[in-house]
Design an enzyme around this catalytic site. Structure first.
Site, mmCIF file in Angstrom:
data_model
loop_
_atom_site.group_PDB
_atom_site.id
_atom_site.type_symbol
_atom_site.label_atom_id
_atom_site.label_comp_id
_atom_site.label_asym_id
_atom_site.label_seq_id
_atom_site.Cartn_x
_atom_site.Cartn_y
_atom_site.Cartn_z
ATOM 1 N N GLU A 1 10.086 -11.361 -9.632
ATOM 2 C CA GLU A 1 8.940 -12.248 -9.458
ATOM 3 C C GLU A 1 8.331 -12.701 -10.776
ATOM 4 O O GLU A 1 7.932 -13.865 -10.924
ATOM 5 C CB GLU A 1 7.880 -11.557 -8.592
ATOM 6 C CG GLU A 1 8.244 -11.399 -7.134
ATOM 7 C CD GLU A 1 9.152 -10.224 -6.855
ATOM 8 O OE1 GLU A 1 9.638 -10.101 -5.705
ATOM 9 O OE2 GLU A 1 9.382 -9.425 -7.793
ATOM 10 N N ILE B 1 3.838 -10.144 -5.006
ATOM 11 C CA ILE B 1 3.384 -11.021 -6.088
ATOM 12 C C ILE B 1 2.917 -10.244 -7.322
ATOM 13 O O ILE B 1 2.834 -10.791 -8.417
ATOM 14 C CB ILE B 1 2.257 -11.958 -5.590
ATOM 15 C CG1 ILE B 1 2.156 -13.206 -6.489
ATOM 16 C CG2 ILE B 1 0.915 -11.220 -5.499
ATOM 17 C CD1 ILE B 1 1.259 -14.286 -5.926
ATOM 18 N N HIS C 1 4.450 -5.275 3.613
ATOM 19 C CA HIS C 1 4.709 -6.615 4.153
ATOM 20 C C HIS C 1 3.541 -7.115 5.004
ATOM 21 O O HIS C 1 3.732 -7.977 5.858
ATOM 22 C CB HIS C 1 5.978 -6.605 5.012
ATOM 23 C CG HIS C 1 7.209 -6.176 4.279
ATOM 24 N ND1 HIS C 1 7.517 -4.851 4.074
ATOM 25 C CD2 HIS C 1 8.194 -6.892 3.695
ATOM 26 C CE1 HIS C 1 8.655 -4.767 3.403
ATOM 27 N NE2 HIS C 1 9.081 -5.992 3.151
#
Length: 271
Positions: free
Chosen positions: A57, A84, A126
């Site tokens: 990422e 992120i 998640h």
């Protein structure tokens, strides 16, 4: 139209309209992304504009920042908002600060999309809502749409913005939220809230999927003779304080509902 289809249409139209727009993220090309948001776009625009990246990422966002500073308009997909954080330094220390640190010489027209929120049995890695981390940062805009109409219009506005925008899409809403989307080109202004239901006695304030819970609650309360106004923030940074104050002045009461942590979040800022 489903929310997922509205996002895909917004991406397709901006890819078609501007050769400087490209998409980059994990498995977004051949597989169409983990939720299939970008399905079919690699066949239409090729692997140079719909780029399958490594699982890194920080690298994805770093490459996108460099491209944005050199005239491109990258749209990054982070597979889940929970992932992120490896790119946090790139987003906060580089993308958000670039315009200020260069005295306006460089801007970063970058969009970072990420599915957020729970309700899909995703577990702790998640299911998170991460918008408050970024709403704190000067130089970033943070958008959280609730409907297909807003998803497409705000996404197109974000891609055309000359500064970085984080664009969070509730993963449960992808296939459960439907709505009308007009034909042709349109945008929804970033930084403007919307009154989704007029009311007189209580302002229900929310964003993202939680707006639909508020609309359901308002309908239930109407049976009991309680008139609720529902305000959809749409953008959590910048915050449309004018619309919020106008609603609460009218009703005299406010109830804030959101999926994020109770303390230190958007709800506290609104309050």
């Amino acid at each position: 139209m489903r929310l997922i289809e509205a996002v895909r249409d917004g991406l397709r139209e901006e890819l078609e309209a501007d050769s400087g727009v490209f998409l980059i993220g994990q498995d977004i090309g051949l597989n169409g992304g983990v939720f299939r948001v970008t399905e079919g776009l690699i066949e239409e625009y090729g692997p140079s504009r719909v780029i399958d990246s490594p699982l890194a990422e920080s690298g994805i966002v770093g490459v996108a920042i460099g491209a944005a500073m050199n005239g491109m308009r990258p749209v990054v997909e982070i597979q889940f908002a929970d992932f992120i954080f490896p790119a946090f330094n790139q987003v906060v220390s580089e993308a958000a600060r670039m315009y200020y640190r260069t005295n306006g010489e460089y801007s970063v027209p970058l969009v970072i999309r990420a599915p957020y929120g729970g309700g899909v049995r995703g577990g702790l890695y998640h299911s998170q809502s991460v918008e408050a981390y970024f709403a704190h940062v000067p130089g970033l805009k943070v958008v959280v749409p609730s409907s297909p109409y807003e998803s497409k219009g705000l996404l197109k506005a974000a891609i055309r913005d000359d500064n970085p925008v984080l664009f969070f899409e509730h993963k449960l809403a992808y296939n459960t939220v439907r709505g009308e989307v007009p034909e042709g080109d349109y945008t929804v202004p970033i930084g403007e809230a919307a009154v989704k239901r007029e009311g007189e006695q209580l302002s229900l304030i929310s964003y993202g999927l939680s707006v639909h819970h508020c609309l359901e609650a308002a309908e239930t309360l109407s049976v009991e003779g309680i008139s609720c106004e529902v305000v959809d923030l749409r953008t959590v940074r910048p915050l449309d304080t004018d619309t919020l104050l106008e609603s609460v002045k009218k009703t005299g009461r406010a109830c804030i509902a959101h999926e994020d942590n109770l303390t230190g979040g958007v709800g506290g800022e609104v309050a």
